[in-house]
Design a protein around this motif. Sequence first.
Motif, mmCIF file in Angstrom:
data_model
loop_
_atom_site.group_PDB
_atom_site.id
_atom_site.type_symbol
_atom_site.label_atom_id
_atom_site.label_comp_id
_atom_site.label_asym_id
_atom_site.label_seq_id
_atom_site.Cartn_x
_atom_site.Cartn_y
_atom_site.Cartn_z
ATOM 1 N N TRP A 8 1.072 -1.309 0.148
ATOM 2 C CA TRP A 8 0.104 0.047 -0.073
ATOM 3 C C TRP A 8 1.053 1.342 0.035
ATOM 4 O O TRP A 8 1.709 1.462 0.725
ATOM 5 C CB TRP A 8 -1.069 0.172 1.438
ATOM 6 C CG TRP A 8 -2.233 -0.920 1.193
ATOM 7 C CD1 TRP A 8 -2.045 -2.128 1.568
ATOM 8 C CD2 TRP A 8 -3.347 -0.738 0.543
ATOM 9 N NE1 TRP A 8 -3.352 -2.885 1.295
ATOM 10 C CE2 TRP A 8 -4.279 -1.621 0.828
ATOM 11 C CE3 TRP A 8 -3.893 0.365 -0.042
ATOM 12 C CZ2 TRP A 8 -5.535 -1.933 0.404
ATOM 13 C CZ3 TRP A 8 -5.189 0.444 -0.756
ATOM 14 C CH2 TRP A 8 -6.068 -0.822 -0.342
ATOM 15 N N ARG A 59 0.853 5.950 -0.635
ATOM 16 C CA ARG A 59 -0.192 6.941 -0.693
ATOM 17 C C ARG A 59 0.419 8.137 -1.268
ATOM 18 O O ARG A 59 1.718 8.301 -1.278
ATOM 19 C CB ARG A 59 -0.565 7.339 0.853
ATOM 20 C CG ARG A 59 0.305 7.732 1.719
ATOM 21 C CD ARG A 59 -0.425 7.741 3.013
ATOM 22 N NE ARG A 59 0.618 8.357 4.171
ATOM 23 C CZ ARG A 59 0.206 8.773 5.355
ATOM 24 N NH1 ARG A 59 -1.224 8.047 5.897
ATOM 25 N NH2 ARG A 59 1.112 9.058 6.178
ATOM 26 N N GLU A 72 4.330 7.671 -1.057
ATOM 27 C CA GLU A 72 4.981 7.195 0.037
ATOM 28 C C GLU A 72 4.661 5.845 0.262
ATOM 29 O O GLU A 72 3.459 5.548 0.181
ATOM 30 C CB GLU A 72 4.527 7.989 1.240
ATOM 31 C CG GLU A 72 4.928 7.907 2.540
ATOM 32 C CD GLU A 72 4.144 8.628 3.491
ATOM 33 O OE1 GLU A 72 4.575 8.701 4.753
ATOM 34 O OE2 GLU A 72 3.269 9.207 3.316
ATOM 35 N N VAL A 98 3.358 2.855 2.594
ATOM 36 C CA VAL A 98 2.654 3.081 3.682
ATOM 37 C C VAL A 98 2.833 1.495 4.484
ATOM 38 O O VAL A 98 2.884 1.436 5.640
ATOM 39 C CB VAL A 98 1.088 2.892 3.487
ATOM 40 C CG1 VAL A 98 -0.058 2.777 4.780
ATOM 41 C CG2 VAL A 98 0.495 4.116 2.649
ATOM 42 N N TYR A 120 5.618 -1.481 7.760
ATOM 43 C CA TYR A 120 5.067 -0.375 7.730
ATOM 44 C C TYR A 120 5.855 0.926 7.688
ATOM 45 O O TYR A 120 7.146 0.957 8.197
ATOM 46 C CB TYR A 120 4.159 -0.268 9.083
ATOM 47 C CG TYR A 120 2.934 -1.128 9.133
ATOM 48 C CD1 TYR A 120 3.144 -2.295 9.868
ATOM 49 C CD2 TYR A 120 1.852 -1.298 8.420
ATOM 50 C CE1 TYR A 120 2.272 -3.383 9.944
ATOM 51 C CE2 TYR A 120 1.004 -2.326 8.441
ATOM 52 C CZ TYR A 120 1.129 -3.431 9.255
ATOM 53 O OH TYR A 120 0.259 -4.477 9.334
ATOM 54 N N VAL A 128 2.832 5.511 9.928
ATOM 55 C CA VAL A 128 1.611 4.694 10.155
ATOM 56 C C VAL A 128 1.775 3.755 11.089
ATOM 57 O O VAL A 128 0.703 2.982 11.588
ATOM 58 C CB VAL A 128 0.920 4.182 8.827
ATOM 59 C CG1 VAL A 128 0.798 5.572 7.854
ATOM 60 C CG2 VAL A 128 2.085 3.260 8.335
ATOM 61 N N PHE A 179 -1.849 1.602 11.508
ATOM 62 C CA PHE A 179 -2.530 0.898 10.229
ATOM 63 C C PHE A 179 -1.982 -0.420 10.344
ATOM 64 O O PHE A 179 -0.932 -0.768 10.734
ATOM 65 C CB PHE A 179 -1.842 1.596 9.041
ATOM 66 C CG PHE A 179 -2.587 2.900 8.804
ATOM 67 C CD1 PHE A 179 -3.141 3.787 9.691
ATOM 68 C CD2 PHE A 179 -2.249 3.498 7.398
ATOM 69 C CE1 PHE A 179 -3.747 4.998 9.307
ATOM 70 C CE2 PHE A 179 -2.413 4.797 7.343
ATOM 71 C CZ PHE A 179 -3.295 5.569 7.912
ATOM 72 N N MET A 193 -7.215 1.354 8.850
ATOM 73 C CA MET A 193 -6.612 2.620 9.434
ATOM 74 C C MET A 193 -7.249 2.893 10.435
ATOM 75 O O MET A 193 -8.439 3.387 10.612
ATOM 76 C CB MET A 193 -6.562 3.402 8.201
ATOM 77 C CG MET A 193 -5.849 2.972 6.972
ATOM 78 S SD MET A 193 -6.000 4.250 5.455
ATOM 79 C CE MET A 193 -7.585 4.455 5.208
ATOM 80 N N ASP A 211 -3.016 12.285 6.901
ATOM 81 C CA ASP A 211 -2.981 11.066 6.437
ATOM 82 C C ASP A 211 -3.884 11.088 5.252
ATOM 83 O O ASP A 211 -4.041 9.993 4.474
ATOM 84 C CB ASP A 211 -3.806 9.914 7.281
ATOM 85 C CG ASP A 211 -3.020 9.527 8.539
ATOM 86 O OD1 ASP A 211 -3.635 9.345 9.538
ATOM 87 O OD2 ASP A 211 -1.813 9.310 8.325
ATOM 88 N N TYR A 242 -4.820 6.725 -1.783
ATOM 89 C CA TYR A 242 -4.251 5.414 -1.482
ATOM 90 C C TYR A 242 -4.175 4.510 -2.624
ATOM 91 O O TYR A 242 -5.254 4.140 -3.208
ATOM 92 C CB TYR A 242 -5.003 4.730 -0.342
ATOM 93 C CG TYR A 242 -4.457 5.510 1.066
ATOM 94 C CD1 TYR A 242 -4.948 6.990 1.190
ATOM 95 C CD2 TYR A 242 -3.814 5.189 2.046
ATOM 96 C CE1 TYR A 242 -4.736 7.349 2.378
ATOM 97 C CE2 TYR A 242 -3.494 5.787 3.001
ATOM 98 C CZ TYR A 242 -3.837 6.923 3.449
ATOM 99 O OH TYR A 242 -3.268 7.516 4.473
ATOM 100 N N SER A 261 9.555 -0.878 0.297
ATOM 101 C CA SER A 261 9.162 0.533 0.279
ATOM 102 C C SER A 261 9.684 1.164 -1.017
ATOM 103 O O SER A 261 9.038 2.210 -1.275
ATOM 104 C CB SER A 261 9.712 1.222 1.436
ATOM 105 O OG SER A 261 11.280 1.027 1.263
#
Length: 125
Positions: free
Chosen positions: A36, A38, A46, A48, A60, A64, A68, A83, A90, A94, A107
């Motif tokens: 995920w 966003r 970025e 998540v 993560y 978050v 999350f 979330m 935030d 997404y 990442s």
Amino acid sequence: QVQLVESGGGLVQAGGSLRLSCGSSVPTFSMYAMGWFRQAPGKEREFVGGIRRTSSNMYYGESVKGRFTIAIDNTKNTVYLQMNGLKPEDTAVYYCAAAAGRVDQLSRLSAYAYWGPGTQVTVSA
């Protein structure tokens, strides 16, 4: 062709919760990793959170962590992003992403070949 579709976005007050879903057109267990990301207006996309098929560990982003949670339901070919404790910062679109090949760094955007169109999350103060 892998298709991903996010849903569950919307408007929520600060401190509230939302659960995003990402449906996959192919079995989620066939993907090496799911992630995920966003993107807020004027900012870079970025990380998540993410998970590898070979591990039950979720990873993560710092912003978050503790709020999350990612979960996968392979029977439904769906990835979720729960979330909680949402903050105005935030607010973003997404995106769900999938990687068929090996991913060394969850990442990294370039690790993912498949992306959904995104769903808007807006958190009001």
